[in-house]
Design a protein around this motif. Structure first.
Motif, short mmCIF file in Angstrom:
data_model
loop_
_atom_site.label_atom_id
_atom_site.label_comp_id
_atom_site.label_asym_id
_atom_site.label_seq_id
_atom_site.Cartn_x
_atom_site.Cartn_y
_atom_site.Cartn_z
N ASN A 1 0.87 -1.18 0.00
CA ASN A 1 0.00 0.00 0.00
C ASN A 1 0.90 1.23 0.00
N ASN B 1 -0.07 4.34 -0.28
CA ASN B 1 -0.76 5.60 0.05
C ASN B 1 -0.38 6.03 1.46
N GLU C 1 -0.35 8.06 4.67
CA GLU C 1 -1.38 8.86 5.34
C GLU C 1 -0.89 10.30 5.52
N ARG D 1 0.47 -0.31 6.63
CA ARG D 1 1.29 -0.34 5.41
C ARG D 1 2.65 -0.97 5.65
N ALA E 1 7.30 5.60 -1.02
CA ALA E 1 6.25 5.73 0.01
C ALA E 1 6.70 5.13 1.33
#
Lengths: 279, 465
Positions: B5, B7, B9, B41, B110
């Motif tokens: 993941n 993305n 936060e 994540r 990320a």
């Protein structure tokens, strides 16, 4: 928290506090100063050490009411506490056998001058002291200074006590008298120290002054107290407070002492309002 | 393996226009949902490059898993096992050049927001566990006494580590509060002072005695401390002496060192003058000289005090600025103007000794200098005048010479830093260790803590030998 052991009013708006501070009392030397903060909201201000007693564990400071902090300080009584009392700060005065030393005290300057004169006398110097105040209501410690001097001359600007005139009068006479003066120490308001230095300059007598710029921490971390001595920037709190009076840029010192005039006025007005509410 | 993941936060911040007028914290922290989402994540990489990249070796996957499992007390325990000051670190560590840089997801752009999670856990503890902090059994006293000089990040960590090992520690601090640069340097809106004091209280709760208003080197010397019974000493006095450029006009009224400006604003709360007695000048057109975190902090404080215009004047270009990227962005968002490739030649004053302008050079970049960055060179004839009524010089700091001047056998370098072994922190003086800015010159909070951790280990070994 530091307890006020004893307090005394020495003259109009001039007070003496004896503070319980055994660690500082053990180490203090003439010429050094402390930084105090009354409470959580208070500012940090420097005060010269006027005396100390290692056995009693006390340090004595003398101050004049000139602004919000000193007005507030003046209201405290024996048994009260102040939040912070830091020291001993600054380089101690250089004490040696110089010969004949003239100690010139202007106003509240008699407080730091007295232990310096005492140390110099103990070292074998001949001490001639000059004590000056604006008028007799502002004079204090005449006997104390006399007890550590071989000769004492007292002046008041308005002639209400002692000789009429300013301290530079007798200072000049001493230098002109032909008697050898090896060193001059002058402590008092900046303008007084400036004129003392100007008076001694033509005679080539080393003149030590104790500078009193604005300070915050007092330990060398901020540079607020910076002065120019011999063209070089010095921090009064760690390089001084004693400096060669002939090398000091007096105009710069006087200018920097005016940085917070507006804010000081605001604090004073707030103080007056608070006092007004109380009465 | 499940698809990663990517993305990250986001974390809420105060709106730039609004925050430019208050001293409240800018970063608003994660909510519980956000924290769990970010924790989910984490790949829980068994090789834990993040822990290896952490100067104090936090078990990062460990505390993150506990957050994911909603076992907050466990997360607190894992985090506090290695980091006594997590609320501070979660806010001021440059994680982007440490744990987050080597995170297994970093190469996918990320990395886990480790700093934000650390902050979340620390803040949770402070709100939910309060002052109780139920401690494991107190350690058995060793009978050894250690003096720690300086209650900044390095001193606090040495004190905490040694107290946890059973030694009797006294922390000597020159100022009237503990925390050092955490209190006087880093502004309220980046690091709230009540968080610093809560973490200082935690260190005190471990049994550490804190002596405020104690200037070692003045009220007592290192030799006197050793003679009075301390078995070891750690010096964590930092680099608190300001540097100036030595150009004309530096002593004009209105020219501050960043140390003085920040000390008035942060430590003495001058932004609340006259309720707090210490004043600070409120410049309308303020120039901050420098490109580091201290310069960003100074500029953002000047803005909040009410300046109409705040300039950052920096002699190199943006990529060479040493400030954290995040702090540069925050300053830009708040409307601070960056005058890059610009350097002061002299400050201009009026007849009352007040600064009214700066004569500046435009700069070009030449060959790299000793720092590895391209050398700034003044362009001939490029001088121009910038109208200002206040200047803050954030040019760096160096160690206060007080201790070195009053201590025999302590070896220092020409910059005033104390010579100490990189790994153990041992100085040339018997029984004296040092770490943090006093050794490295001005650096980060976390690197001081790392040095402190290593020194505490070595001191403990010595005390038990």
């Amino acid at each position: 928290m530091f307890r006020i052991i004893y307090r005394e009013t020495l003259a109009t708006k001039i007070h003496l506090f004896k503070i319980e501070a055994p660690a500082i009392a053990r180490k203090a030397l003439a010429g050094q100063f402390v930084v105090i903060r009354i409470d959580e909201r208070g500012e940090r201000i420097p005060l010269t050490i006027a005396d100390w007693d290692g056995k009693e564990g006390s340090v004595t400071v003398v101050f004049m009411e000139v602004g919000a902090t000193t007005f507030r300080l003046a209201l405290l009584k024996a048994g009260d506490f102040i939040a912070d009392f830091v020291g001993p700060l600054g380089v101690p005065s250089h004490i040696d056998k110089f010969g004949t030393v003239v100690c010139v005290a202007g106003g509240v300057g008699v407080a730091p001058i007295t232990p310096i004169a005492r140390a110099l006398k103990e070292k074998g110097n001949k001490i001639t002291s000059i004590l000056g105040a604006r008028n007799k209501d502002l004079l204090f410690w005449e006997d104390k200074l006399r007890s550590v001097s071989h000769q004492l001359i007292v002046t008041t600007d308005d002639g209400t006590y002692g000789r009429k005139g300013v301290v530079t009068g007798p200072l000049k006479e001493l230098l002109e008298s032909g008697e050898k003066v090896d060193r001059v120490i002058a402590i008092g308001p900046s303008i007084m120290m400036k004129f003392c230095a100007q008076t001694t300059q033509p005679f080539g007598v080393k003149t030590i002054v104790s500078l009193n710029p604005i300070m915050v921490d007092g330990t060398g971390m901020c540079g607020c107290c910076r002065v120019s001595v011999g063209g070089v920037t010095k921090f009064t709190c760690v390089d001084g407070p004693d400096f060669d009076g002939h090398q000091v840029d007096w105009d710069l010192l006087l200018a920097r002492q005016r940085i917070y005039l507006d804010e000081e006025k605001r604090s004073f007005e707030q103080w007056q309002a608070q006092m007004g509410k109380r009465s | 393996m499940a698809k990663a993941n990517l993305n990250r936060e986001p974390m809420a911040k105060q709106d730039p226009k609004k925050r430019g007028k208050n001293f409240n914290e800018v970063a608003l922290g994660y909510s519980a949902e956000q924290a769990k989402a970010e924790a989910s994540r984490c790949l829980q990489d068994p090789k834990h490059p993040c822990t290896d990249g952490c100067p104090v070796e936090i078990d990062i996957p460990g505390f993150i898993k506990a957050v994911l499992d909603d076992n907050m007390p466990e997360a607190v325990e894992i985090l506090k096992d290695k980091n006594s000051l997590p609320g501070i670190c979660g806010r001021v560590c440059p994680q982007e050049t440490q744990c987050e840089q080597v995170c297994s997801l970093a190469k996918k752009g990320a990395p886990i927001a480790i700093g934000r999670l650390e902050r979340y856990v620390a803040d949770w503890e402070r709100t939910n566990m309060g002052a109780l902090n139920p401690r494991a059994e107190p350690p058995r006293p060793t009978g050894k006494q250690v003096a720690v000089v300086g209650a900044g990040p390095a001193g606090l960590v040495v004190a905490a580590d040694l107290a946890k090992l059973g030694h009797s520690v006294t922390l000597f601090e020159a100022l009237h509060v503990a925390g050092g640069v955490l209190m006087y340097g880093i502004p309220e809106f980046r690091l709230p002072k009540k968080i610093v004091q809560a973490e200082v209280a935690y260190v005190a709760s471990l049994g550490v005695k804190i002596e405020l208003d104690s200037v070692v080197g003045k009220v007592v010397t290192l030799d006197e401390l050793l003679e009075s019974g301390y078995h070891a000493i750690f010096l964590g006095t930092g680099a608190g002496a300001p540097m100036f450029m030595d150009i004309p006009g530096e002593n004009l009224n209105g020219v501050y060192s960043a140390n003085e400006f920040l000390t008035r604003v942060n430590l003495m709360k001058a932004y609340q003058f006259p309720e707090y007695d210490t004043p600070v000048l409120v410049g309308r057109r303020v120039a901050v000289i420098g490109g580091g975190n201290v310069a960003m902090d100074s500029a953002r404080c000047a803005l909040r005090l009410g300046a109409d215009k705040v300039y950052i004047i920096y002699r190199r270009s943006e990529v060479e600025m040493p400030a954290r990227r995040e702090e540069v962005e925050n300053a830009q968002e708040e409307g601070i103007q960056f005058k890059l490739l610009t350097n002061p030649k002299r400050y201009i004053g009026n007849e009352s000794n007040w600064v009214v302008g700066i004569e500046c050079y435009e700069m070009g970049l030449g060959e790299p200098d000793e720092s590895g960055r391209r050398r700034p060179i003044a362009k001939e004839g490029s001088e121009f005048i910038l109208d200002v009524d206040m200047v803050v010089a954030a040019l760096g700091t160096r160690p206060n010479p007080l201790i070195a001047q009053t201590t025999s056998e302590l070896k220092t370098t020409k910059w005033g830093t104390v010579v100490a072994d990189e790994t153990t922190g041992k100085t040339m003086k018997d029984k004296v260790w040092a770490g943090g800015d006093i050794v490295t010159g001005a650096a980060t909070v976390i690197s001081a803590m790392g040095a402190a951790r290593r020194a505490a280990r070595d001191i403990d070994e010595y005390l038990r030998s």
